[in-house]
Design a protein around this motif. Sequence first.
Motif, PDB file in Angstrom:
ATOM      1  N   ALA A 161       0.819  -1.211   0.000  1.00 59.21           N
ATOM      2  CA  ALA A 161       0.000   0.000   0.000  1.00 59.21           C
ATOM      3  C   ALA A 161       0.854   1.263   0.000  1.00 59.21           C
ATOM      4  CB  ALA A 161      -0.923  -0.006   1.217  1.00 59.21           C
ATOM      5  N   LEU A 162       1.874   1.299   0.844  1.00 56.10           N
ATOM      6  CA  LEU A 162       2.737   2.486   0.898  1.00 56.10           C
ATOM      7  C   LEU A 162       3.592   2.615  -0.354  1.00 56.10           C
ATOM      8  CD1 LEU A 162       3.808   2.403   4.654  1.00 56.10           C
ATOM      9  CD2 LEU A 162       2.134   3.893   3.566  1.00 56.10           C
ATOM     10  N   ALA A 163       3.974   1.471  -0.956  1.00 57.74           N
ATOM     11  CA  ALA A 163       4.694   1.536  -2.233  1.00 57.74           C
ATOM     12  C   ALA A 163       3.806   2.141  -3.317  1.00 57.74           C
ATOM     13  CB  ALA A 163       5.158   0.143  -2.641  1.00 57.74           C
ATOM     14  N   THR A 164       2.516   1.812  -3.288  1.00 54.74           N
ATOM     15  CA  THR A 164       1.575   2.417  -4.242  1.00 54.74           C
ATOM     16  C   THR A 164       1.418   3.905  -3.984  1.00 54.74           C
ATOM     17  OG1 THR A 164       0.387   0.306  -4.311  1.00 54.74           O
ATOM     18  CG2 THR A 164      -0.739   2.225  -5.222  1.00 54.74           C
ATOM     19  N   LYS A 165       1.327   4.284  -2.710  1.00 57.21           N
ATOM     20  CA  LYS A 165       1.222   5.698  -2.358  1.00 57.21           C
ATOM     21  C   LYS A 165       2.422   6.495  -2.865  1.00 57.21           C
ATOM     22  CE  LYS A 165      -2.402   6.576   0.444  1.00 57.21           C
ATOM     23  NZ  LYS A 165      -3.310   7.724   0.260  1.00 57.21           N
ATOM     24  N   LEU A 166       3.599   5.914  -2.718  1.00 53.46           N
ATOM     25  CA  LEU A 166       4.826   6.620  -3.096  1.00 53.46           C
ATOM     26  C   LEU A 166       5.087   6.593  -4.597  1.00 53.46           C
ATOM     27  CD1 LEU A 166       7.139   5.332  -0.236  1.00 53.46           C
ATOM     28  CD2 LEU A 166       6.434   7.697  -0.571  1.00 53.46           C
ATOM     29  N   GLY A 167       4.592   5.559  -5.280  1.00 52.51           N
ATOM     30  CA  GLY A 167       4.892   5.398  -6.701  1.00 52.51           C
ATOM     31  C   GLY A 167       6.122   4.547  -6.930  1.00 52.51           C
ATOM     32  N   LEU A 168       6.397   3.620  -6.004  1.00 54.17           N
ATOM     33  CA  LEU A 168       7.527   2.701  -6.182  1.00 54.17           C
ATOM     34  C   LEU A 168       7.184   1.644  -7.216  1.00 54.17           C
ATOM     35  CD1 LEU A 168       8.573   2.076  -2.471  1.00 54.17           C
ATOM     36  CD2 LEU A 168      10.022   3.086  -4.212  1.00 54.17           C
ATOM     37  N   ALA A 169       8.185   1.215  -7.976  1.00 50.03           N
ATOM     38  CA  ALA A 169       7.985   0.108  -8.910  1.00 50.03           C
ATOM     39  C   ALA A 169       7.768  -1.175  -8.099  1.00 50.03           C
ATOM     40  CB  ALA A 169       9.191  -0.033  -9.830  1.00 50.03           C
ATOM     41  N   PRO A 170       6.865  -2.068  -8.510  1.00 56.77           N
ATOM     42  CA  PRO A 170       6.092  -2.064  -9.763  1.00 56.77           C
ATOM     43  C   PRO A 170       4.723  -1.396  -9.653  1.00 56.77           C
ATOM     44  CG  PRO A 170       5.859  -4.175  -8.670  1.00 56.77           C
ATOM     45  CD  PRO A 170       6.736  -3.337  -7.784  1.00 56.77           C
TER      46      PRO A 170
END
Length: 346
Positions: free
Chosen positions: A101-110
Amino acid sequence: MNPHASMIIITSLIMGPLLTISSDHWILAWMGLEMSTLVITPLIAKQHHPRAIEAATKYFLTQAAASTLILASSVTNAWQTGQWDITQMSNAPSCVILTAALATKLGLAPFHFWLPEVLQGTTTMTAMILTTWQKLAPLSLLLMTAQSMNTPLMVTLGLTSIIIGGWGGLNQTQLRKIMAFSSIAHLGWMITILTLSPKLMMLTFYTYAIMTSTMFLMIKLLETNKISMMMTSWTKLPMLNAMMMLILMSLAGLPPLTGFMPKWLIIQELSKQHMCFTATTMIIMSMLSLFFYLRTSYQATITLSPNSTSSAQQWRHKPTQTFYLTLMIMLSTTLLPIVPTLSTII
């Protein structure tokens, strides 16, 4: 925009991340994230253009899905452990869901696909807010839960982001998309070092925010959107155009500029942890990012008239007085000598 609406939006934009940072309860942190999402959406859609509406829709749907996953992970953890404290994420499935979820918030790949499109569809100043201030709340949650995160998973996300951030920016001609992939690559460096040295991660974010903000303010002042327009922007503000090359090289992490400092310290920390393969891979993949930084700086400062561009020559005009930009350029290029002091702190 209505002055009262502007005041509400600016206040909420400031208060949202601050609420998330200062809270230790998952519900309050979630409220701060939702406040940030809801207040930035009208700023993205303010242009009343189909591309802006599309960008706002993509941003809202992506952030809403990520917020739902954050709430689901916190509820699952509270169900299993009876704890709503952010620092008490002891349930393994909840930690994995929270990381996604936090990777999606930040825009981390993938989970990065929304970031370049949203930045391309909005204004330069809103893009600057999205790539700097809006990253603060998710990164603070990652910082508070760092002891519960899976280090191999974070390193994998970081390496993937560095590769995608470098590879995705190679063929881009729009400056905002280039800055989006630059943001993805820099976030990869931060996430890689998160569980090993949280203080170093925050130092990397601060230097990234200063350099990225300076770059966006330069783009705004020069009124350029594409690389082809930068070929003739030197006629407006020659000195600022020359400084842009230094900022791009600092973003690339070349010595003796500020951007070299966090990468140097991260490589040093990874070497101490005997992660030499990871450090070597990160250095090699950074060459991809260096290529499009060099290409952009070449187009901006070395390709002078007469040239093959079809863009019209732009008249030099008297710029607005931006005294803060001088300070930001100095911070973006001259902080390397303080590394010994930072090494004692970190």
